[in-house]
Design a protein around this motif. Sequence first.
Motif, PDB file in Angstrom:
ATOM      1  N   SER A   1       6.669 -28.391  12.862  1.00  9.56           N
ATOM      2  CA  SER A   1       7.566 -29.421  13.393  1.00  9.56           C
ATOM      3  C   SER A   1       7.025 -30.495  14.180  1.00  9.56           C
ATOM      4  O   SER A   1       6.148 -30.174  14.971  1.00  9.56           O
ATOM      5  CB  SER A   1       8.703 -28.628  14.284  1.00  9.56           C
TER       6      SER A   1
ATOM      7  N   GLU B   1      15.845 -33.876  11.680  1.00  3.42           N
ATOM      8  CA  GLU B   1      16.964 -33.982  12.733  1.00  3.42           C
ATOM      9  C   GLU B   1      16.886 -35.388  13.207  1.00  3.42           C
ATOM     10  O   GLU B   1      15.882 -35.503  13.914  1.00  3.42           O
ATOM     11  CB  GLU B   1      16.467 -32.851  13.482  1.00  3.42           C
TER      12      GLU B   1
ATOM     13  N   GLU C   1      14.213 -35.365   2.622  1.00  7.89           N
ATOM     14  CA  GLU C   1      15.015 -33.832   2.316  1.00  7.89           C
ATOM     15  C   GLU C   1      14.724 -33.181   1.071  1.00  7.89           C
ATOM     16  O   GLU C   1      14.929 -32.297   0.807  1.00  7.89           O
ATOM     17  CB  GLU C   1      16.222 -33.873   2.668  1.00  7.89           C
TER      18      GLU C   1
ATOM     19  N   THR D   1      10.348 -31.049   9.998  1.00 14.83           N
ATOM     20  CA  THR D   1       9.605 -29.947   9.833  1.00 14.83           C
ATOM     21  C   THR D   1       9.169 -30.016   8.368  1.00 14.83           C
ATOM     22  O   THR D   1      10.028 -30.212   7.385  1.00 14.83           O
ATOM     23  CB  THR D   1      10.687 -28.603  10.203  1.00 14.83           C
TER      24      THR D   1
ATOM     25  N   THR E   1       6.531 -27.799   5.464  1.00  8.95           N
ATOM     26  CA  THR E   1       5.768 -26.520   5.076  1.00  8.95           C
ATOM     27  C   THR E   1       4.599 -26.675   4.139  1.00  8.95           C
ATOM     28  O   THR E   1       4.066 -25.820   3.807  1.00  8.95           O
ATOM     29  CB  THR E   1       6.915 -25.733   4.246  1.00  8.95           C
TER      30      THR E   1
ATOM     31  N   THR F   1      12.779 -30.971   6.568  1.00 12.26           N
ATOM     32  CA  THR F   1      14.028 -30.884   7.403  1.00 12.26           C
ATOM     33  C   THR F   1      13.861 -32.111   8.355  1.00 12.26           C
ATOM     34  O   THR F   1      13.052 -32.261   8.928  1.00 12.26           O
ATOM     35  CB  THR F   1      13.902 -29.738   8.089  1.00 12.26           C
TER      36      THR F   1
END
Length: 236
Positions: free
Chosen positions: A137, A173, A155, A183, A185, A171
């Motif tokens: 993140s 925010e 997203e 975030t 991966t 992700t």
Amino acid sequence: MTALKAVIRIDRFISNATSLSRSQVQRVIRAGRVRVDGVQIKKASLPVRLDAEVYLDESMVAPPLPRYFMLNKPIGVVSAAHDPSQRTVLDLFDVPKRTGLHIAGRLDIDSSGLVLVTDDGQWSHRITAPSNHCPKSYAVTLAEPLTAGQISKLETGLLLKGETKPTKPATVEQLSALELRLTITEGRYHQVKRMFAALGNHVEGLHRLSIGGLLLDQSLLPGEYRPLTPREVGLF
């Protein structure tokens, strides 16, 4: 795999556990002064288990304990072991046997935040191996606000310049008009900056907040580090 089942070279085993340098250890090994599980050895590259019984002359060498640190990397420091012109992450560490350490999760020179440093190669592999999809993140500051459509692309995955496979879903925010928590991966080359470049935007600031379930200790000032707790090590 547990630490005791791991294997390392015998010269590194002894060097990490004593005050001897690797070159000094190699000389004593060639001189026949080292025994592993009762057998005299003369090959410095011999792989041994961390729970092997190692003797130098008549003294037993205790197995070296792996080390794990978190660092709050400042801007302007290179994520490398050595650099001819720039200060490196390892230059910030004042610990014995610093040359045995390596970085698990690099950051660009103009980025800051959480970097993990260890001498446990298997542990760092679990963090950095692409197949493990370890989430990371970031606090991101942008040059321009994002549209709802651009957030949707982040997203769902978007195609980076020069690549044929889209990114995995991120992700997002939104924290303010120009700030967000992202975030991902994956760990593609300059991935975060390239993701926003693909949207026609520019990253003005990038600060890593977490790797996996491990959060950057907010008490660490830029350039400061601390050992990980056993619980934190066990997160990976």
